[in-house]
Motif scaffolding. Structure first.
Motif, PDB file in Angstrom:
ATOM      1  N   ASP A  77       0.576  -1.481   0.072  1.00 10.53           N
ATOM      2  CA  ASP A  77      -0.008  -0.020  -0.428  1.00 10.53           C
ATOM      3  C   ASP A  77       0.896   1.139   0.024  1.00 10.53           C
ATOM      4  O   ASP A  77       1.885   1.514   0.391  1.00 10.53           O
ATOM      5  CB  ASP A  77      -1.023  -0.291   1.059  1.00 10.53           C
ATOM      6  CG  ASP A  77      -2.061  -0.688   1.136  1.00 10.53           C
ATOM      7  OD1 ASP A  77      -2.249  -1.295  -0.095  1.00 10.53           O
ATOM      8  OD2 ASP A  77      -2.540  -0.601   2.323  1.00 10.53           O
ATOM      9  N   ALA A  78       0.394   2.121  -1.137  1.00 14.19           N
ATOM     10  CA  ALA A  78       1.069   3.268  -1.017  1.00 14.19           C
ATOM     11  C   ALA A  78       0.749   4.712   0.127  1.00 14.19           C
ATOM     12  O   ALA A  78      -0.722   4.666   0.745  1.00 14.19           O
ATOM     13  CB  ALA A  78       0.702   4.437  -1.672  1.00 14.19           C
ATOM     14  N   LEU A  79       1.794   4.788   1.285  1.00 19.87           N
ATOM     15  CA  LEU A  79       1.506   5.421   2.402  1.00 19.87           C
ATOM     16  C   LEU A  79       1.318   7.472   2.056  1.00 19.87           C
ATOM     17  O   LEU A  79       0.720   7.689   2.865  1.00 19.87           O
ATOM     18  CB  LEU A  79       2.541   5.047   3.460  1.00 19.87           C
ATOM     19  CG  LEU A  79       2.812   3.731   3.987  1.00 19.87           C
ATOM     20  CD1 LEU A  79       3.936   3.206   4.916  1.00 19.87           C
ATOM     21  CD2 LEU A  79       1.055   2.882   3.914  1.00 19.87           C
ATOM     22  N   CYS A  80       2.646   7.815   1.864  1.00 20.32           N
ATOM     23  CA  CYS A  80       2.883   8.736   1.229  1.00 20.32           C
ATOM     24  C   CYS A  80       3.549   9.016  -0.421  1.00 20.32           C
ATOM     25  O   CYS A  80       3.877   8.406  -0.579  1.00 20.32           O
ATOM     26  CB  CYS A  80       2.972   9.667   2.740  1.00 20.32           C
ATOM     27  SG  CYS A  80       5.055   9.089   2.404  1.00 20.32           S
ATOM     28  N   GLU A  81       3.869  10.337  -0.813  1.00 24.68           N
ATOM     29  CA  GLU A  81       4.417  10.670  -1.782  1.00 24.68           C
ATOM     30  C   GLU A  81       4.852  11.327  -1.901  1.00 24.68           C
ATOM     31  O   GLU A  81       4.698  12.695  -0.708  1.00 24.68           O
ATOM     32  CB  GLU A  81       3.176  10.915  -2.812  1.00 24.68           C
ATOM     33  CG  GLU A  81       1.593  10.145  -3.694  1.00 24.68           C
ATOM     34  CD  GLU A  81       1.733  10.720  -4.884  1.00 24.68           C
ATOM     35  OE1 GLU A  81       1.613   9.647  -5.286  1.00 24.68           O
ATOM     36  OE2 GLU A  81       0.932  11.854  -3.966  1.00 24.68           O
ATOM     37  N   VAL A  82       6.580  11.590  -2.004  1.00 27.77           N
ATOM     38  CA  VAL A  82       7.637  12.909  -1.774  1.00 27.77           C
ATOM     39  C   VAL A  82       7.917  12.639  -2.735  1.00 27.77           C
ATOM     40  O   VAL A  82       7.795  11.931  -4.420  1.00 27.77           O
ATOM     41  CB  VAL A  82       8.495  11.760  -0.994  1.00 27.77           C
ATOM     42  CG1 VAL A  82       8.327  11.740   0.585  1.00 27.77           C
ATOM     43  CG2 VAL A  82       9.172  11.089  -1.631  1.00 27.77           C
ATOM     44  N   GLU A  83       8.122  14.099  -3.462  1.00 28.95           N
ATOM     45  CA  GLU A  83       8.830  15.032  -4.749  1.00 28.95           C
ATOM     46  C   GLU A  83       9.683  15.154  -4.157  1.00 28.95           C
ATOM     47  O   GLU A  83      10.758  16.079  -3.815  1.00 28.95           O
ATOM     48  CB  GLU A  83       8.113  15.662  -4.995  1.00 28.95           C
ATOM     49  CG  GLU A  83       8.016  16.763  -6.278  1.00 28.95           C
ATOM     50  CD  GLU A  83       7.008  17.613  -6.372  1.00 28.95           C
ATOM     51  OE1 GLU A  83       6.885  17.913  -8.154  1.00 28.95           O
ATOM     52  OE2 GLU A  83       6.649  18.197  -5.996  1.00 28.95           O
TER      53      GLU A  83
END
Length: 815
Positions: free
Chosen positions: A731-737
């Motif tokens: 599962d994706a927990l967060c997104e970083v750029e």
């Protein structure tokens, strides 16, 4: 009285035919004169163009501003273009006043005023530079044409296909002429050349009989007009004979049948052309014979005079190896702030160059927007000028070869090799053309250019072709400048100097430092050959460069007490600052080199050898010099291999301590056995998660994973799962750029999330804690749940003390 020529038998006016015939005979009789002189012991080498003379007719369609990249059998073409018999004779005798100053073999034609580019011996190596010159003309909006010839055997070289592809891709005004004499020294090519094999589209090639001067002239006229009109490259395949041996070191009677050798003279282009002129009344048999004898005597006189000319001077052996070193008085102001990354400094320098230097051209794989290069070094350039910031094909020889021709024409190429490990397909262009052009043409031709490439390791997962440094390979090539900046200010200053220099310069950018925030002090043009003193000291001179500057700094910061070490960042590898190092060693009495490159034939070994050959330095030594280096070993994909191979904190510190504790006398008296290579003690689980081998724990911490080559920080753009949410593995927990992409960070286990330690908009570092995960069936791990967040503004060593130590574990090299 001779009858006027019939216009039906020739496309030329009588005067033109007579002048062309004279060029053909000058070529043939010059060849024969050189063969005779070789037999008299008055020369070293000869290679002829006998049988290829008809190509002189193509020169009639060229204009003075056009460029020519002829190959070694194009003697008649070059004479028609404007070279003199004296030029040929001086080259034969290798005299100082020859076009190469006596440095090139005969047949390697060159003349800057006539735009005849200096020919290299590796066959086909001139074709990509020819495309570079044509691209320069195109960029300037000129209607110039480039003539590029080769033998049919050379048409099997990779550079031939790359040149044809690049010329077609960019619709360059190049006329490619293949002179097919059906034999490569002794090997028949009749069934193995690319036309015979069906590799080339025969409909694109004019097939012409090379014994027919008029036919060759007509084909050349059509091809040149096609290219000059902006319709792209034109192609001629010319069937000729090789009347002579391959060279004076060969005897074709050993491998060609007597009847074949006899029969080919029926296709002599000079005899056929002259007979047509006799038939048309322009000549008689007697006048033709008289012309031949007249030119024969001219050849004798030219070669006699050239033989008495001045020979090269031994003391000028290195003359024209490089241009004069110079440093720009100033460079544009860059908005770098108090700290920035190397990539930011390079990008701003590139923009300044684009804005203020109209001759600068950028070229490389993926450099155009929106990508702007895999390290964002060229971001925004193609938006400013898409004609001067261009994506290259995936072809390193094209990148390297085109840069040489473009620079020879007068542009300032700044070309990217995506990773230095990939430069080797273009190595021939570097060592055969970039490095030698100025020297082999005795300063007539030059190619000031910049080739830059990310380099080095200390980034997990690079493996064999994303982890080498390689500066020693370049430093050993005469004629090349090499620099390795380790700070944003040096990167900007060295690029600015190189872009204004007179030589080909290789700039290697350490990947591990590329994305690292560093404090920026004064930014100015940096002179080549001048090292940077990082810190002063009295006990040890420690010389390093590139990624290892950071490594050495980390070691000295962690050592107990005030370690009085003088650290010198070499930064300019070729030329290098002998004086600064010698002065320092005479002050400290000890020398230590820390380098990332292979040990054998390395820059470190060069420095030690040079210092030990200096009597004053040698007398000042209190201990033997020490080199901490990567062994002669490749870098593997698993980080265990990488960190085992590269110099680390432990080994640098140990070597430094031993150096400080030892004296030259005690070292010489000790019969020390070589230390065995140490296997790495680093567990791969310390560096990368493994589903199969991870030990069971009731809870764990989700951290920022590796985000790409050299990337150290990212910004949290969204939190996708909330505290208390049940999550599944993957599962994706967060997104970083990052500067390169947006990455989802996923869970690797089923469980329940604890409290997030970061918020949306925060800047996070690789390895930083994000959120604890309570795994199903386990009790909470109080340490994991309560571990404090890392401050966003902390330095890397503060934010990742454990990761930093893991990076430095292991080692493979004896110091």
């Amino acid at each position: 009285m001779s009858k006027p020529a019939s216009k039906a038998t020739s496309q030329f006016e009588p005067a033109t035919r007579l002048a062309l015939l004279r060029s053909l005979w000058r070529s043939r009789l010059g060849d024969l004169r050189e063969q005779s002189l070789i037999r008299q012991g008055k020369g070293w080498f000869h290679i002829s163009g006998m049988g290829h003379e008809a190509l002189a007719a193509v020169a009639l369609s060229l204009e003075p501003e056009d460029y020519a990249f002829p190959y070694y059998r194009d003697r008649a073409f070059c004479l028609q273009r404007g070279l003199t018999d004296r030029d040929m004779a001086l080259a034969f005798y290798a005299k100082r006043e020859s076009s190469s100053g006596g440095r090139q073999l005969t047949g390697h034609f060159s003349d800057r005023k006539l735009n005849i580019w200096s020919h290299p011996s590796p066959v086909g190596a001139h074709l990509l530079p020819a495309c570079g010159a044509a691209w320069g003309m195109q960029l300037d909006g000129k209607d110039g044409v480039v003539y590029a010839s080769l033998g049919e055997a050379s048409a099997r070289q990779g550079d031939f296909f790359e040149a044809v592809c690049f010329a077609k891709e960019r619709k360059l005004p190049v006329v490619f002429v293949v002179e097919d004499n059906r034999i490569a020294i002794s090997t028949s090519t009749a069934e193995t050349n690319p036309i015979a094999l069906g590799v080339l589209n025969s409909e694109e090639w004019q097939r012409v009989d090379g014994s027919d001067v008029e036919a060759v002239a007509a084909a050349g006229k059509v091809a040149v007009a096609h290219a000059r009109a902006g319709q792209g490259p034109a192609f001629i395949w010319c069937d000729v004979e090789r009347f002579s041996n391959h060279s004076s070191a060969d005897d074709q009677r050993m491998y060609r049948a007597a009847d074949e050798l006899e029969a080919m003279h029926a296709r002599d282009p000079i005899a056929i052309f002259q007979q047509a002129m006799i038939k048309d009344g322009l000549l008689t048999e007697a006048s033709a014979k008289a012309l031949e004898e007249e030119i024969r005597e001219e050849m004798r006189a030219a070669y006699k005079a050239a033989g008495a000319d001045v020979d090269p001077l031994a003391e000028e052996c290195d003359l024209h190896l490089h241009g004069a070193l110079s440093t720009p008085d100033a460079m544009p102001k860059l908005e770098l702030g108090e700290s920035c990354r190397i990539l930011d400094a390079v990008n701003q320098t590139f923009h300044s160059a684009m804005d203020t230097m109209p001759e600068v051209v950028f070229f490389g794989e993926d450099i155009a927007d929106p990508k702007g290069g895999v390290f964002n070094l060229t971001k925004g350039l193609s938006k400013k000028d898409p004609l001067r910031a261009v994506n290259s094909p995936l072809a390193e020889s094209t990148i390297m070869g085109v840069s040489v021709g473009l620079a020879s024409y007068g542009k300032r190429p700044c070309f990217e090799i995506q990773f230095v490990d990939f430069i080797y397909p273009g190595w021939n262009q570097l060592v055969s053309n970039m490095a030698t052009l100025r020297w082999r043409s005795f300063g007539q031709w030059k190619c000031p250019l910049v080739i830059y490439a990310p380099c080095g390791g200390y980034l997990p997962g690079g493996a064999l072709w994303h982890s080498q440094s390689g500066e020693g390979s370049f430093a050993r090539v005469p004629g090349i400048r090499v620099v390795v900046p380790s700070t944003p200010a040096d990167a900007a200053g060295l690029f600015w100097t190189a872009l204004h220099g007179e030589d080909p310069t290789i700039i290697l950018l350490p990947k591990h430092l590329m994305w690292a925030e560093q404090r920026v002090q004064q930014v100015a043009a940096v002179p080549l050959g001048v090292a940077r003193t990082v810190r002063e000291g009295l006990l040890v001179t420690l010389v390093t460069w590139g990624n290892c500057v950071e490594l050495v700094d980390e070691v000295l910061e962690t050592m107990e007490g005030d370690v009085d070490v003088e650290v010198i960042d070499l930064r300019s590898i070729q030329p290098w600052d002998r004086e600064a190092i010698a002065d320092s060693v005479q002050k400290t009495g000890r020398l230590m080199i820390v380098q990332e490159d292979n040990i054998s034939g390395s820059v470190g070994q060069m420095i030690v050898a040079e210092m030990c050959s200096d009597e004053d330095v040698l007398r000042s030594l209190k201990s033997p010099p020490v080199i901490v280096s990567k062994a002669d070993v490749h870098v593997g994909f698993n980080p265990i291999y990488e960190y085992a191979a590269l110099p680390d904190r432990e080994r640098v510190a140990a070597a430094l301590e031993r150096l400080l504790a030892s004296t030259l006398q005690t070292t010489l008296e000790q019969a020390r056995a070589p230390a065995p290579m140490r296997a790495s003690v680093t567990d791969s689980s310390d560096m990368i998660a493994s589903e199969e081998s991870a030990p069971f724990s009731s809870s764990k911490m989700i951290t920022v994973p590796i985000l790409g080559e050299g990337i150290r920080v990212a910004r949290v753009v969204s939190i996708l799962k909330q505290s208390g949410d049940a999550v599944l593995a993957d599962d994706a927990l967060c997104e970083v750029e990052t500067d390169k992409a947006v990455f989802p960070i996923e869970s690797d286990e089923d469980g329940v999330l604890g409290d997030w330690l970061i918020s949306e908009g925060d800047e996070v570092e690789v390895g930083q804690d994000l959120v604890p995960l309570q795994m199903q069936g386990g009790e909470p791990d109080s340490d994991a749940v309560s571990r404090p967040a890392v401050a966003a503004e902390a330095s890397e060593s503060e934010a990742q003390p454990e990761a930093g130590l893991k990076r430095q574990q292991g080692g493979l090299l004896p110091e």
